[in-house]
Design an enzyme around this catalytic site. Structure first.
Site, short mmCIF file in Angstrom:
data_model
loop_
_atom_site.label_atom_id
_atom_site.label_comp_id
_atom_site.label_asym_id
_atom_site.label_seq_id
_atom_site.Cartn_x
_atom_site.Cartn_y
_atom_site.Cartn_z
N ASP A 48 0.86 -1.19 0.00
CA ASP A 48 0.00 0.00 0.00
C ASP A 48 0.89 1.24 0.00
O ASP A 48 2.12 1.13 0.11
CB ASP A 48 -0.94 0.01 1.22
CG ASP A 48 -0.20 -0.29 2.51
OD1 ASP A 48 0.95 0.19 2.67
OD2 ASP A 48 -0.76 -1.00 3.37
N ASP A 50 1.60 5.06 1.63
CA ASP A 50 1.32 6.00 2.71
C ASP A 50 1.85 7.37 2.33
O ASP A 50 2.90 7.49 1.70
CB ASP A 50 2.00 5.51 4.00
CG ASP A 50 1.62 4.08 4.33
OD1 ASP A 50 0.43 3.83 4.54
OD2 ASP A 50 2.51 3.20 4.34
N ASP A 132 9.56 4.06 12.93
CA ASP A 132 10.16 2.94 13.66
C ASP A 132 11.57 2.58 13.18
O ASP A 132 12.52 2.63 13.93
CB ASP A 132 9.22 1.72 13.69
CG ASP A 132 8.61 1.37 12.35
OD1 ASP A 132 8.98 2.01 11.33
OD2 ASP A 132 7.77 0.46 12.30
#
Ligand code: ATP
Ligand code: MG
Length: 431
Positions: A48, A50, A132
């Site tokens: 996907d 982002d 992260d």
């Protein structure tokens, strides 16, 4: 810091490009970020796309008619294009020192350091530092065809290394799910973890118990339904994290039960194959399989206590689900078919009215499940093979297959004098 590095625009979702153009047209900054950039640079197809921007959620919401704000802990905007969802997040900023008592409730922290809310907005550079892993913190601007790399993500991408941004213990305390994400990315991308990524696992893995069960349910699906389930599972086992997701199954696996071990691995291998072939994979089958060793063991225990087979199986299924709900939620739309798959196993092993059973909505899943059990070395009386033949057989062959069966009585009990109702499942419990 900007780096020239081309990404073929044809490989980016046109909808993600539209969102970025629109935001830029309104005077905002907007970039492609996360897995989309990472995977394109690696030559993989992103799952996907982002988008990261300095526009606030309400502002994004107003620009796109087909959008909605979701999340409380972490507010983001989903922009919907048919079935495709573009996730748009506002740049996150640093948290104030005393996050526990932020009067505006934009940020909140638990006693263990977990971020219960993370809605402090900041600059692009701050946003990069709040992500992260370094390889997840690369920003791509389609309008200037440039990559922005604040965390040396490109270097780590080259070395195929997964490295946390910031101090690992703090970052895991903020969000223990990052430990699962570390395992997921290293397995999926075939990256090695930098030593400090895995070092804190031992000490901090118990923090996973504080994560809401609904989020854990979603994370488990991401771990096992994105095409690298087997590799991910083996990494979870190697790092002793699997038991934090499925403690009952792990207790059985720990005793080196080879059948359960083979069963779960065969199922995950099969799941990966199906994902690759674009065949559907369902959470019911996945959870049903991972929990099966526990169901099997509980059923045996109940049978030993003298419980008749039908209620023993039902109770074992219910108890196993009940126990698992402490760790991951399982929405009813999945737990119901799960139980049907389990309960059909006994009927498939001992078929009465095989013709009708073929018409059951859960037949196909239950049959696939039976084949996996057989592949793992469970004793099913070779009924998987029988059903394979039966499905392909013509009428006469089916008759002969049925007459070749040695059916056992469903329950040991005195013969009934009179049949009252055709189905008396619960009354079977009576001694
Ligand atoms: P996938 O291929 O699974 O979509 P992804 O890297 O895009 O991988 P997402 O969960 O879609 O992962 O998140 C998008 C980006 O948001 C990540 O790349 C990362 O930069 C950031 N992110 C997501 N979850 C976290 C988290 N728990 N902590 C910090 N940053 C996160
Ligand atoms: Mg993503």
């Amino acid at each position: 810091m900007t780096v020239h590095q081309s990404i073929d625009p044809d490989r980016i979702s046109p909808n993600a490009l539209k969102v970025i153009q629109r935001l830029e047209g309104e005077g905002f900054e907007a970039y492609l970020v996360g897995g989309g950039v990472r995977d394109l640079l690696l030559g993989n197809s992103p799952k996907d796309f982002d988008v990261s921007t300095d526009a606030r959620p309400e502002e994004i919401r107003q620009l796109f008619r087909n959008s909605r704000i979701i999340g409380r802990r972490f507010r983001i905007v989903h922009v919907l294009f048919g079935r495709e969802v573009i996730e748009v997040t506002t740049f996150r900023g640093h948290h104030p020192e005393n996050t526990t008592s932020d009067p505006n409730k934009h940020a909140r922290m638990s006693d263990s350091g977990r971020l219960l809310r993370d809605n402090i907005y900041g600059s692009l550079e701050e946003d990069a530092l709040r992500r992260d892993f370094t390889v997840n913190a690369l920003y791509y601007s389609p309008s200037s065809d440039r990559i922005l790399d604040y965390c040396q993500g490109l270097k780590d991408l080259d070395n195929r290394t997964l490295r946390l941004i910031g101090e690992p213990t703090t970052r895991y305390r903020e969000d223990p799910v990052r430990m699962l994400r570390a395992v997921r990315f290293s397995a999926k991308l075939d990256f090695s973890m930098s030593p400090d990524v895995e070092l804190p696992f031992n000490e901090l893995a118990p923090l996973l118990h504080d994560i809401p069960a609904a989020r854990m349910f979603d994370e488990v699906l991401k771990l096992f339904m994105s095409g690298s389930a087997l590799a991910t599972y083996r990494e979870l086992q190697r790092h002793q994290l699997f038991g934090f997701l499925f403690p009952a199954s792990q207790r059985i696996l720990r005793h080196e039960d080879p059948v359960s071990h083979h069963f779960i691995e065969a199922m995950l291998r099969n799941t990966d194959l199906r994902v690759r072939q674009n065949k559907p994979v369902t959470p019911a089958f996945l959870y049903g399989s991972i929990l099966w060793p526990a169901v099997r063991q509980q059923t045996e225990a109940l049978l030993k206590q003298g419980e008749p087979p039908v209620p023993a199986r039902q109770q074992a299924g219910i108890a196993t689900i009940e126990h698992q709900l402490q760790y991951t939620s399982i929405p009813r739309r999945f737990s119901t078919p799960m139980r049907e798959i389990w309960e059909l196993q006994a009927r498939l092993e001992n078929p009465r009215g095989a013709e009708q059973m073929l018409l059951l909505p859960r037949f196909r899943a239950a049959y696939d499940f039976l084949l996996l059990r057989e592949e793992a070395g469970e004793d099913t009386g070779n009924m998987g093979a029988w059903w394979t033949q039966y499905q392909d057989a013509d009428e006469e062959q089916r008759r002969s297959l049925v007459s070749g069966l040695k059916l056992t009585r469903p329950n040991k009990r005195k013969p009934r004098r009179k049949r009252r109702t055709p189905s008396r499942k619960l009354s079977d419990q009576a001694p």
